[in-house]
Design a protein around this motif. Structure first.
Motif, mmCIF file in Angstrom:
data_model
loop_
_atom_site.group_PDB
_atom_site.id
_atom_site.type_symbol
_atom_site.label_atom_id
_atom_site.label_comp_id
_atom_site.label_asym_id
_atom_site.label_seq_id
_atom_site.Cartn_x
_atom_site.Cartn_y
_atom_site.Cartn_z
ATOM 1 N N THR A 202 0.807 -1.146 -0.140
ATOM 2 C CA THR A 202 -0.084 -0.120 0.080
ATOM 3 C C THR A 202 0.800 1.083 0.120
ATOM 4 O O THR A 202 2.082 1.198 0.238
ATOM 5 N N SER A 203 0.077 2.569 -0.005
ATOM 6 C CA SER A 203 0.875 3.558 -0.071
ATOM 7 C C SER A 203 1.715 3.830 1.417
ATOM 8 O O SER A 203 2.677 4.462 1.452
ATOM 9 N N ASP A 204 0.695 3.477 2.181
ATOM 10 C CA ASP A 204 1.465 3.733 3.542
ATOM 11 C C ASP A 204 2.692 2.834 3.898
ATOM 12 O O ASP A 204 3.736 3.221 4.366
ATOM 13 N N SER A 205 2.736 1.438 3.428
ATOM 14 C CA SER A 205 3.867 0.698 3.516
ATOM 15 C C SER A 205 5.035 1.376 2.504
ATOM 16 O O SER A 205 6.152 1.204 2.886
ATOM 17 N N ASN A 206 4.479 1.820 1.431
ATOM 18 C CA ASN A 206 5.636 2.370 0.340
ATOM 19 C C ASN A 206 6.405 3.342 1.073
ATOM 20 O O ASN A 206 7.835 3.575 1.129
ATOM 21 N N ARG A 207 5.718 4.314 1.842
ATOM 22 C CA ARG A 207 6.132 5.569 2.403
ATOM 23 C C ARG A 207 7.191 5.004 3.661
ATOM 24 O O ARG A 207 8.320 5.406 3.568
ATOM 25 N N TYR A 208 6.976 3.928 4.136
ATOM 26 C CA TYR A 208 7.745 3.477 5.246
ATOM 27 C C TYR A 208 8.894 2.631 4.790
ATOM 28 O O TYR A 208 9.845 2.703 5.307
ATOM 29 N N GLY A 209 8.592 1.834 3.720
ATOM 30 C CA GLY A 209 10.006 1.436 2.935
ATOM 31 C C GLY A 209 10.987 2.307 2.376
ATOM 32 O O GLY A 209 12.152 2.277 2.773
ATOM 33 N N TRP A 210 10.413 3.357 1.760
ATOM 34 C CA TRP A 210 11.383 4.491 1.289
ATOM 35 C C TRP A 210 11.982 5.311 2.410
ATOM 36 O O TRP A 210 13.250 5.575 2.063
ATOM 37 N N GLN A 211 11.285 5.522 3.344
ATOM 38 C CA GLN A 211 11.840 6.473 4.321
ATOM 39 C C GLN A 211 12.772 5.572 5.283
ATOM 40 O O GLN A 211 13.973 6.206 5.679
ATOM 41 N N SER A 212 12.613 4.328 5.418
ATOM 42 C CA SER A 212 13.564 3.483 6.147
ATOM 43 C C SER A 212 14.568 3.219 5.096
ATOM 44 O O SER A 212 15.931 3.264 5.905
ATOM 45 N N TYR A 213 14.824 3.061 3.963
ATOM 46 C CA TYR A 213 15.882 2.865 3.139
ATOM 47 C C TYR A 213 16.659 3.954 2.989
ATOM 48 O O TYR A 213 17.862 4.082 3.127
ATOM 49 N N LEU A 214 16.211 5.291 2.593
ATOM 50 C CA LEU A 214 16.717 6.290 2.453
ATOM 51 C C LEU A 214 17.187 7.158 3.721
ATOM 52 O O LEU A 214 18.241 7.759 3.632
ATOM 53 N N GLY A 215 16.559 6.788 4.918
ATOM 54 C CA GLY A 215 16.808 7.355 5.878
ATOM 55 C C GLY A 215 16.423 8.910 6.589
ATOM 56 O O GLY A 215 16.947 9.591 7.269
ATOM 57 N N ARG A 216 15.306 9.370 5.393
ATOM 58 C CA ARG A 216 15.083 10.754 5.393
ATOM 59 C C ARG A 216 13.785 10.601 4.429
ATOM 60 O O ARG A 216 13.323 9.602 4.024
ATOM 61 N N ASP A 217 13.166 12.014 4.430
ATOM 62 C CA ASP A 217 12.019 12.230 3.688
ATOM 63 C C ASP A 217 12.033 11.693 2.100
ATOM 64 O O ASP A 217 12.959 12.118 1.505
ATOM 65 N N PRO A 218 11.430 10.719 1.927
ATOM 66 C CA PRO A 218 11.507 10.047 0.515
ATOM 67 C C PRO A 218 11.053 10.949 -0.693
ATOM 68 O O PRO A 218 11.614 10.886 -1.791
ATOM 69 N N THR A 219 10.534 12.072 -0.484
ATOM 70 C CA THR A 219 9.972 13.008 -1.456
ATOM 71 C C THR A 219 11.267 14.187 -1.571
ATOM 72 O O THR A 219 10.892 15.153 -2.306
ATOM 73 N N SER A 220 12.259 14.189 -0.817
ATOM 74 C CA SER A 220 13.009 15.252 -0.955
ATOM 75 C C SER A 220 13.831 15.527 -2.016
ATOM 76 O O SER A 220 14.385 16.721 -2.227
ATOM 77 N N GLY A 221 13.877 14.419 -2.783
ATOM 78 C CA GLY A 221 14.630 14.630 -4.071
ATOM 79 C C GLY A 221 16.311 14.615 -3.803
ATOM 80 O O GLY A 221 16.672 14.449 -2.689
ATOM 81 N N ASN A 222 16.928 14.788 -4.782
ATOM 82 C CA ASN A 222 18.628 15.202 -4.620
ATOM 83 C C ASN A 222 19.285 13.800 -3.833
ATOM 84 O O ASN A 222 19.891 13.964 -2.934
ATOM 85 N N TYR A 223 18.657 12.545 -4.450
ATOM 86 C CA TYR A 223 19.161 11.443 -3.944
ATOM 87 C C TYR A 223 20.595 10.999 -4.304
ATOM 88 O O TYR A 223 20.873 11.507 -5.148
#
Length: 307
Positions: A202-223
């Motif tokens: 789901t979208s909620d799981s997706n946010r948690y997955g990316w947040q966990s992987y990147l260690g920051r807001d996944p929508t912040s860009g500049n990866y």
């Protein structure tokens, strides 16, 4: 349930499932159940050093029982949203793959976020792939016929690993197999998912997955480089690709966009879409006709790549 293909409907789809900090420990424990007993398949475990003081990365090497000689290799990464999973969860897929091809399948037990955010999981995959190449003679692996693939988050890691190997060398994969890959962190920012993401991931799981992987807001860009595969601008030097995804999968739009960009960059890319299929439909319904057709398309593509 109406949009779901009849063959893919299951009572399990009615069970609400979101991965977050509260549910992850239990789901991680469940996903860690070992199922590495495979009929007619020889599985050997290796440990790839991470450094002088760090624990090693576990790598499973799977091949047909009794097989020998020099064979192509599929380097494979399991799914789990970057936060769950083990190589053993793909046992059924590996069995079917080896029933079709006399190859070596190497699948890596990479570290998981949020305990080990980027770049640890990708570093594990890159180190394990390099180890396979360095030990090719012992493993019976043809280093001129390397395929890199993965499923879901593993597909995202596969895409990133291909990008990294193309840039850094000397490993040159001849093909990549991306099974509904998790490619674009900006999907988290979508307000309208167009009816996708209602089941399994789901979208909620997706946010948690990316947040966990990147260690920051996944929508912040500049990866950082290779952290988000879809963020790469130049796809022109990547190898031929097979990419499969269901039309109800949360990743449908990002996967179709990535396939389109590969084609625009001159990469031979086959996009296989499954109507009425949600995320991980092939795992939940491994014997359904849509799953059979999905696997067959993938296997034919692998066959062409190995010719």
């Amino acid at each position: 349930m109406t949009p779901v293909a009849l063959e893919l409907r299951s009572p399990l789809l009615y069970v609400p499932l979101n991965i977050n900090a509260l549910t992850r420990p239990l789901l991680k424990q469940l996903s860690a159940a070992r199922t590495d007993d495979t009929a007619g398949v020889k599985v050997t475990t290796h440990h790839v050093p991470r450094g002088a003081v760090e624990a090693a990365t576990r790598l499973l090497v799977c091949e047909r029982a009794g097989s020998s000689g020099v064979r192509p290799v599929l380097f494979w990464m399991h799914g789990g949203g970057y936060v769950l999973g083990t190589p053993e969860q793909d046992t059924t897929f590996i069995e079917r793959l080896l029933a079709r091809f006399d190859i070596v399948v190497a699948t890596v037990d990479y570290r998981l976020a949020p305990d080990h955010p980027y770049p640890a999981p990708l570093d594990d995959c890159h180190a394990a792939l390099s180890w396979v190449v360095d030990h090719a003679e012992d493993l019976g692996v043809d280093t001129t016929r390397i395929i890199i693939g993965g499923q879901s988050a593993g597909g995202g890691l596969a895409a990133a690993l291909v990008q990294r190997t193309v840039d850094q060398g000397p490993i040159k994969p001849i093909f990549q197999v991306l099974v509904y890959p998790m490619l674009d962190a900006m999907t988290v920012a979508r307000k309208d998912d167009s009816g996708t993401g209602d089941f399994i991931w789901t979208s909620d799981s997706n946010r948690y997955g990316w947040q966990s992987y990147l260690g920051r807001d996944p929508t912040s860009g500049n990866y950082p480089p290779y952290a988000v595969s879809a963020a790469r601008t130049d796809l022109s030097r990547l190898p031929p690709t097979w990419l499969g995804v269901g039309t109800l999968d949360l990743f449908h739009a990002e996967d179709v966009a990535y396939a389109r960009r590969l084609k625009q960059a001159g990469v031979d890319c086959e996009l296989y879409e499954v109507g009425g299929a949600y995320h991980a439909f092939n795992v939940l319904c491994p014997n359904a006709e849509p799953t059979r057709r999905f696997n067959e398309s993938m296997f034919v593509a692998i066959e062409r790549a190995l010719c």
